[in-house]
Design a protein around this motif. Structure first.
Motif, PDB file in Angstrom:
ATOM      1  N   PRO A  52       7.793 -41.246  15.142  1.00  0.00           N
ATOM      2  CA  PRO A  52       6.837 -41.571  16.209  1.00  0.00           C
ATOM      3  C   PRO A  52       7.239 -42.776  17.051  1.00  0.00           C
ATOM      4  O   PRO A  52       6.982 -42.808  18.260  1.00  0.00           O
ATOM      5  N   ALA A  53       7.871 -43.761  16.454  1.00  0.00           N
ATOM      6  CA  ALA A  53       8.246 -44.968  17.204  1.00  0.00           C
ATOM      7  C   ALA A  53       9.364 -44.710  18.203  1.00  0.00           C
ATOM      8  O   ALA A  53       9.479 -45.406  19.205  1.00  0.00           O
ATOM      9  N   GLU A  56      10.417 -40.020  22.762  1.00  0.00           N
ATOM     10  CA  GLU A  56      10.241 -40.250  24.194  1.00  0.00           C
ATOM     11  C   GLU A  56       9.795 -38.992  24.924  1.00  0.00           C
ATOM     12  O   GLU A  56       8.902 -39.024  25.758  1.00  0.00           O
ATOM     13  N   ASN A  61       6.970 -35.442  21.068  1.00  0.00           N
ATOM     14  CA  ASN A  61       5.600 -35.922  20.884  1.00  0.00           C
ATOM     15  C   ASN A  61       4.624 -34.797  20.562  1.00  0.00           C
ATOM     16  O   ASN A  61       3.655 -35.010  19.833  1.00  0.00           O
ATOM     17  N   PHE A 124       6.995 -50.634  15.442  1.00  0.00           N
ATOM     18  CA  PHE A 124       7.160 -50.061  16.774  1.00  0.00           C
ATOM     19  C   PHE A 124       7.648 -51.094  17.789  1.00  0.00           C
ATOM     20  O   PHE A 124       8.565 -50.829  18.569  1.00  0.00           O
ATOM     21  N   SER A 131      12.752 -49.075  20.107  1.00  0.00           N
ATOM     22  CA  SER A 131      11.952 -48.020  20.730  1.00  0.00           C
ATOM     23  C   SER A 131      11.959 -48.172  22.242  1.00  0.00           C
ATOM     24  O   SER A 131      11.749 -49.269  22.770  1.00  0.00           O
ATOM     25  N   TYR A 133       9.760 -47.011  24.051  1.00  0.00           N
ATOM     26  CA  TYR A 133       8.358 -47.066  24.453  1.00  0.00           C
ATOM     27  C   TYR A 133       7.723 -48.409  24.111  1.00  0.00           C
ATOM     28  O   TYR A 133       6.543 -48.631  24.373  1.00  0.00           O
ATOM     29  N   TYR A 137       3.619 -49.492  25.502  1.00  0.00           N
ATOM     30  CA  TYR A 137       2.349 -49.691  24.806  1.00  0.00           C
ATOM     31  C   TYR A 137       2.206 -51.102  24.248  1.00  0.00           C
ATOM     32  O   TYR A 137       1.094 -51.576  24.041  1.00  0.00           O
ATOM     33  N   ASN A 184      -2.004 -42.309  21.077  1.00  0.00           N
ATOM     34  CA  ASN A 184      -0.558 -42.081  21.082  1.00  0.00           C
ATOM     35  C   ASN A 184       0.043 -42.549  19.761  1.00  0.00           C
ATOM     36  O   ASN A 184      -0.231 -43.650  19.296  1.00  0.00           O
ATOM     37  N   GLN A 186       2.874 -43.533  18.818  1.00  0.00           N
ATOM     38  CA  GLN A 186       3.724 -44.726  18.760  1.00  0.00           C
ATOM     39  C   GLN A 186       2.925 -45.891  18.166  1.00  0.00           C
ATOM     40  O   GLN A 186       3.496 -46.788  17.553  1.00  0.00           O
TER      41      GLN A 186
END
Length: 537
Positions: A52-53, A56, A61, A124, A131, A133, A137, A184, A186
């Protein structure tokens, strides 16, 4: 967010309103279920990871959403509902408290606790996790930005377990849509002991421990990912599907053939120009709905040819989005001239003044801009895209526009989706196919594509004046003031042409009429297996 709600009043309404909602597939009265509750869905391409971390792409997802569950979740209609958290409230403008259910378990039988979320969120944002992302977040949690930048330790993240089943999240400014953000994965939990035991191999079948409605049964790279119902899931009795298979088919025509032969229940996306044909052929199975999503081409702004804003503007001006929408894709997508799409909360849609000009005037101006920038006809630009008939047809159209109107040659290079993601992240491209589907309904999800320090900004373009307006807007407790500032920032950024916006997504696809739980109101196209079921047929 609706302007008549204050963040705290909205949070209270959410916390109270969701307590009594059905948590899984709602089967209408009189509907009979099929004996075999198995679903096969095409997912568009091979997932680059099941961590999950690190996920993309949309395909990764999608699968992770079935295997893991966060504090909240989006149901089949797109509404935010309880996940591991039974309720939540905003106790101060910058503090959210989530109360976790006590019967949530990991697939190995361990209890899911607040510490699992603390560990997952710290991991994360940890630069060691790398990550892409993390800043997307991370900015919503106190000290997240500083941790991502390596200026603070992950242990300083503004998240803590006040007891085994209570999680407190502190934000750097008021984040009224926090329940949407934490849907989400992440920002979800991961199983610490499993990661420490297996390292990078923790996501392999036989190793992975997850807490969602489904568990990983099999993963055959470039063939299929098979999920099985997770007996340990807290709401397992209301989960109908026993087996959920994801296919990685990139060729839209092959996708439809599998659908027609009965080997696939759910087409990822119809090939361009075929929507009307299949609508007539399969009236009961056709599906289409607008999405909070943007199709666009990324410019590498630091690249010699494209570092001049006049070149980027000229290329954008000559692409006829109306023809692209009506003749090439022909599936209901809307032309886009900005980073914010219709239906997005928190900022208004912006468009370039020249968008209303007749095309001959646009072309004349674009040629003038190229001449001023010293770019001669015959100049070449390389374009990277992931293998797909859909993206290829769009690119052929764009190439034709550039060549016939400006004399610029576009050299197209197709590659696997995960290769394209890496190229974009590494900045090793001139132009690249790109797309973004909202992670939650707020303008900030789209602004992350063009903000200076964002992981999602692969354009190497930065406007600090606009960044200050975004910061100012986010600090404001007045929704109208925030909306005005974010709209102004979006326009300011797009006037520098960091990217070439093309279309607002729709989701034209075929889904078997016996797949229950599929809705046309899910503007982020997030469907969990737990909300789906197979009708007797």
């Amino acid at each position: 967010m609706h302007p008549t709600f204050t963040p705290r009043a909205l949070a209270a309404a959410l916390a109270l309103g969701f307590a009594g909602l059905a948590q899984a597939a709602t089967i209408p009265a009189g509907v009979q279920l099929h004996d075999k509750q198995e679903l096969v869905r095409n997912n568009g391409s091979e997932p680059e990871t099941l961590d999950p971390a690190l996920a993309e792409g949309v395909p990764a997802n999608n699968i992770i959403r079935d295997m893991f569950e966060g504090l909240t979740a989006a149901d089949g209609s797109g509404a935010i509902v309880p996940g591991v958290a039974e309720s939540w409230k905003q106790t101060t403008p910058t503090t959210w408290v989530f109360k976790l259910r006590r019967n949530a378990k990991w697939s190995n039988g361990d209890m899911v606790t607040a510490d699992d979320f603390v560990y997952g969120m710290r991991r994360f944002v940890d630069p060691a996790t790398a990550s892409q992302y993390a800043s997307t977040y991370g900015v919503f949690i106190q000290n997240g930005k500083e941790i991502v930048e390596g200026k603070m330790a992950p242990s300083e993240l503004g998240v803590k377990a006040t007891d085994k089943y209570t999680l407190e999240i502190r934000t750097p400014y008021p984040v009224s849509f926090m329940p949407d953000v934490v849907s989400n994965l992440q920002l979800g939990p991961v199983h610490k002991a499993t990661i420490e035991k297996h390292g990078k191999a923790w996501t392999k079948p036989g190793n992975i421990v997850s807490n969602g409605a489904f568990a990983l049964a099999d993963w055959q790279v470039n063939s299929k990912v098979v999920l099985a119902k997770n007996a340990q899931y807290w709401d397992a009795k209301n989960v109908q599907l026993t087996r959920f298979t994801y296919l990685p088919i990139e060729d839209g025509n092959a996708d439809v053939k599998l659908f027609e032969s009965g080997e696939n229940d759910w087409v990822y996306q119809l090939p361009p120009g075929t929507y009307e044909k299949y609508k007539a052929q399969y009236p009961k199975d056709i599906r289409n709905a607008p999405m909070l999503g943007l199709r666009y081409y990324s410019y590498q702004n630091a690249e010699p040819l494209l570092k001049d804003v006049r070149v980027r503007k000229a290329l954008s001006m000559v692409v006829d989005r109306t023809i692209l929408s009506e003749k090439v894709t022909a599936d209901g997508q809307l032309p886009a001239y900005g980073v914010i799409v219709n239906g997005t909360k928190g900022a208004d849609v912006t468009a370039y003044e020249w968008a209303a000009w007749p095309m001959d005037k646009r072309v004349a101006e674009a040629r003038k801009l190229l001449a001023q920038a010293g770019v001669q006809p015959g100049a070449k630009v390389k374009f990277a895209y992931n293998t797909s008939d859909y993206h290829k047809k769009m690119a052929i159209f764009a190439a034709s526009e550039f060549k016939t109107k400006l004399g610029i040659e576009m050299e197209m290079e197709a590659m696997e989706f995960k290769v394209l993601i890496k190229k974009r992240n590494d900045g090793e491209y001139q132009m690249a196919r790109n797309g973004w589907v909202a992670d939650y309904n707020d303008a900030s999800t789209f602004l992350t594509l063009v903000q200076c320090d964002s992981d999602q900004n692969s354009h190497k373009n930065c406007n600090r004046k606009a960044e200050a307006l975004i910061d100012q807007g986010n600090q404001s407790a007045d929704p109208a003031k925030r909306q005005a500032l974010l709209t102004q920032a979006a326009k300011m950024i797009m006037d520098d042409y960091p990217m070439l916006p093309l279309l607002q997504y729709t989701v034209p696809r075929l889904v078997k009429s016996y797949v229950g739980g599929y809705t046309s109101t899910n503007s982020m196209d997030r469907y969990r297996g737990k909300d789906l079921y197979i009708i007797k047929h």
